[in-house]
Design a protein around this motif. Structure first.
Motif, PDB file in Angstrom:
ATOM      1  N   LYS A 114       0.852  -1.187   0.000  1.00 11.71           N
ATOM      2  CA  LYS A 114       0.000   0.000   0.000  1.00 11.71           C
ATOM      3  C   LYS A 114       0.891   1.241   0.000  1.00 11.71           C
ATOM      4  O   LYS A 114       2.102   1.148   0.215  1.00 11.71           O
ATOM      5  CB  LYS A 114      -0.888   0.036   1.252  1.00 11.71           C
ATOM      6  CG  LYS A 114      -1.883  -1.110   1.362  1.00 11.71           C
ATOM      7  CD  LYS A 114      -3.047  -0.915   0.410  1.00 11.71           C
ATOM      8  CE  LYS A 114      -4.067  -2.030   0.620  1.00 11.71           C
ATOM      9  NZ  LYS A 114      -5.202  -1.916  -0.319  1.00 11.71           N
ATOM     10  N   SER A 115       0.271   2.396  -0.220  1.00 13.30           N
ATOM     11  CA  SER A 115       1.029   3.647  -0.191  1.00 13.30           C
ATOM     12  C   SER A 115       0.268   4.710   0.586  1.00 13.30           C
ATOM     13  O   SER A 115      -0.960   4.786   0.514  1.00 13.30           O
ATOM     14  CB  SER A 115       1.273   4.156  -1.617  1.00 13.30           C
ATOM     15  OG  SER A 115       2.082   3.264  -2.340  1.00 13.30           O
TER      16      SER A 115
ATOM     17  N   VAL B 171      15.691   3.568   8.597  1.00 14.81           N
ATOM     18  CA  VAL B 171      14.350   3.007   8.463  1.00 14.81           C
ATOM     19  C   VAL B 171      14.445   1.709   7.648  1.00 14.81           C
ATOM     20  O   VAL B 171      15.151   1.657   6.641  1.00 14.81           O
ATOM     21  CB  VAL B 171      13.430   4.010   7.753  1.00 14.81           C
ATOM     22  CG1 VAL B 171      12.029   3.439   7.586  1.00 14.81           C
ATOM     23  CG2 VAL B 171      13.380   5.323   8.525  1.00 14.81           C
ATOM     24  N   PRO B 172      13.729   0.657   8.082  1.00 14.48           N
ATOM     25  CA  PRO B 172      13.775  -0.604   7.330  1.00 14.48           C
ATOM     26  C   PRO B 172      13.332  -0.422   5.880  1.00 14.48           C
ATOM     27  O   PRO B 172      12.497   0.442   5.569  1.00 14.48           O
ATOM     28  CB  PRO B 172      12.785  -1.502   8.089  1.00 14.48           C
ATOM     29  CG  PRO B 172      12.675  -0.907   9.442  1.00 14.48           C
ATOM     30  CD  PRO B 172      12.888   0.565   9.283  1.00 14.48           C
ATOM     31  N   SER B 173      13.858  -1.247   5.020  1.00 12.77           N
ATOM     32  CA  SER B 173      13.593  -1.106   3.584  1.00 12.77           C
ATOM     33  C   SER B 173      12.149  -1.419   3.212  1.00 12.77           C
ATOM     34  O   SER B 173      11.738  -1.149   2.075  1.00 12.77           O
ATOM     35  CB  SER B 173      14.534  -2.010   2.791  1.00 12.77           C
ATOM     36  OG  SER B 173      14.349  -3.355   3.184  1.00 12.77           O
TER      37      SER B 173
ATOM     38  N   SER C  82       9.413   2.661   1.815  1.00 16.34           N
ATOM     39  CA  SER C  82      10.115   3.255   0.686  1.00 16.34           C
ATOM     40  C   SER C  82       9.486   4.599   0.345  1.00 16.34           C
ATOM     41  O   SER C  82       8.338   4.650  -0.089  1.00 16.34           O
ATOM     42  CB  SER C  82      10.038   2.306  -0.518  1.00 16.34           C
ATOM     43  OG  SER C  82      10.571   2.911  -1.666  1.00 16.34           O
ATOM     44  N   PRO C  83      10.210   5.706   0.537  1.00 18.19           N
ATOM     45  CA  PRO C  83       9.632   7.008   0.232  1.00 18.19           C
ATOM     46  C   PRO C  83       9.818   7.382  -1.235  1.00 18.19           C
ATOM     47  O   PRO C  83      10.704   6.873  -1.925  1.00 18.19           O
ATOM     48  CB  PRO C  83      10.438   7.947   1.130  1.00 18.19           C
ATOM     49  CG  PRO C  83      11.792   7.312   1.184  1.00 18.19           C
ATOM     50  CD  PRO C  83      11.565   5.821   1.108  1.00 18.19           C
TER      51      PRO C  83
ATOM     52  N   HIS D  41       5.691   4.262   0.435  1.00 15.39           N
ATOM     53  CA  HIS D  41       5.259   2.965  -0.057  1.00 15.39           C
ATOM     54  C   HIS D  41       5.552   1.903   0.997  1.00 15.39           C
ATOM     55  O   HIS D  41       6.656   1.863   1.562  1.00 15.39           O
ATOM     56  CB  HIS D  41       5.970   2.635  -1.374  1.00 15.39           C
ATOM     57  CG  HIS D  41       5.763   3.677  -2.450  1.00 15.39           C
ATOM     58  ND1 HIS D  41       4.507   3.984  -2.940  1.00 15.39           N
ATOM     59  CD2 HIS D  41       6.639   4.474  -3.094  1.00 15.39           C
ATOM     60  CE1 HIS D  41       4.619   4.923  -3.863  1.00 15.39           C
ATOM     61  NE2 HIS D  41       5.889   5.242  -3.973  1.00 15.39           N
ATOM     62  N   LEU D  42       4.566   1.060   1.239  1.00 14.15           N
ATOM     63  CA  LEU D  42       4.621   0.081   2.320  1.00 14.15           C
ATOM     64  C   LEU D  42       4.563  -1.320   1.750  1.00 14.15           C
ATOM     65  O   LEU D  42       3.704  -1.619   0.918  1.00 14.15           O
ATOM     66  CB  LEU D  42       3.438   0.296   3.276  1.00 14.15           C
ATOM     67  CG  LEU D  42       3.129   1.740   3.669  1.00 14.15           C
ATOM     68  CD1 LEU D  42       1.796   1.820   4.401  1.00 14.15           C
ATOM     69  CD2 LEU D  42       4.267   2.295   4.522  1.00 14.15           C
TER      70      LEU D  42
END
Lengths: 113, 114
Positions: free
Chosen positions: B19-20, B60-62, B65-66, B77-78
């Motif tokens: 999701k985002s 921040v864990p990968s 994702s920004p 982005h998740l």
């Protein structure tokens, strides 16, 4: 280790009385301090700030006091109103101008009518 | 619209979902931020963008994702999140470059990972 500490998670105050929210910091290099206010289901909003060259800044009912030697600042709200009930975050930043704000955990203020 | 707008306001997702989160600022600011607010923890800075370039990534864990396609929009982005990632994700913007000036926050996106 937390650099900005708000040791009281909550505070209840009677309407019309003074609310005092406290904040301690460990990094003596911090030179600019801010208070943010957050209502439920909303983002934090800027309330008041103080530079390390001052020891007091006042804006209406809100006053922030800075004690650099004690590494302590406080936010005074007088008179407190029910609409002041919110979570208050203390934040601090370094003088380089390119470092992020460091926030405390917040203090939940409840003003009782 | 004015200020900083975040969508969705609430999101529930499974650990395998993608999701985002979206953030849009109408203030003409040139820096944007993602913060995470977990219960009983300070606001944690995740990412900072200045003039659409990422200038800070706070370990921040990968799985987060920004993306900053322009100075007005910021995405998070998740992917394959964990239940401990459940939190309020706050977007903020400021003028004058990264980490300068007053932060203006959005209302946050409340994320629940099942």
């Amino acid at each position: 280790d937390q650099q900005v500490k708000q040791n009281s998670p909550s505070l209840s105050v009677q309407e019309g009385r003074i609310s005092i929210l406290n904040c301690d910091y460990t990094n003596s290099m911090f030179d600019y301090f801010l208070w943010y206010k957050k209502y439920p289901a909303e983002g934090p909003t800027f309330l008041i700030s103080i530079s390390s060259i001052k020891d007091k800044n006042e804006d209406g009912r809100f006053t922030v006091f800075l004690n650099k030697s004690a590494k302590h600042l406080s936010l005074h709200i007088v008179p407190s109103q029910p609409g002041d009930s919110a979570v208050y975050f203390c934040a601090a930043t370094l003088p380089s101008g390119n470092t992020p704000l460091v926030f405390g955990k917040g203090t939940r203020l409840s003003v009782i009518a | 619209e004015t200020g900083v707008t975040q969508t969705p306001r609430h999101l529930v997702m499974g650990m395998t979902n993608k999701k985002s989160l979206k953030c849009e600022q109408h203030l003409g600011h040139n820096a944007m931020y993602w913060y995470k607010q977990s219960a009983k923890k300070p606001l944690e800075l995740m990412f900072v963008y200045s003039l659409e370039e990422r200038v800070e990534n706070n370990s921040v864990p990968s799985r987060f994702s920004p993306e900053c396609p322009n100075s007005s929009h910021l995405f998070l982005h998740l992917h394959t999140l964990q239940p401990e990632d459940s939190a309020l994700y706050l977007c903020a913007s400021s003028q004058g470059g990264a980490n300068t000036g007053e932060l203006f926050f959005g209302e946050g996106s409340r994320l629940t990972v099942l």
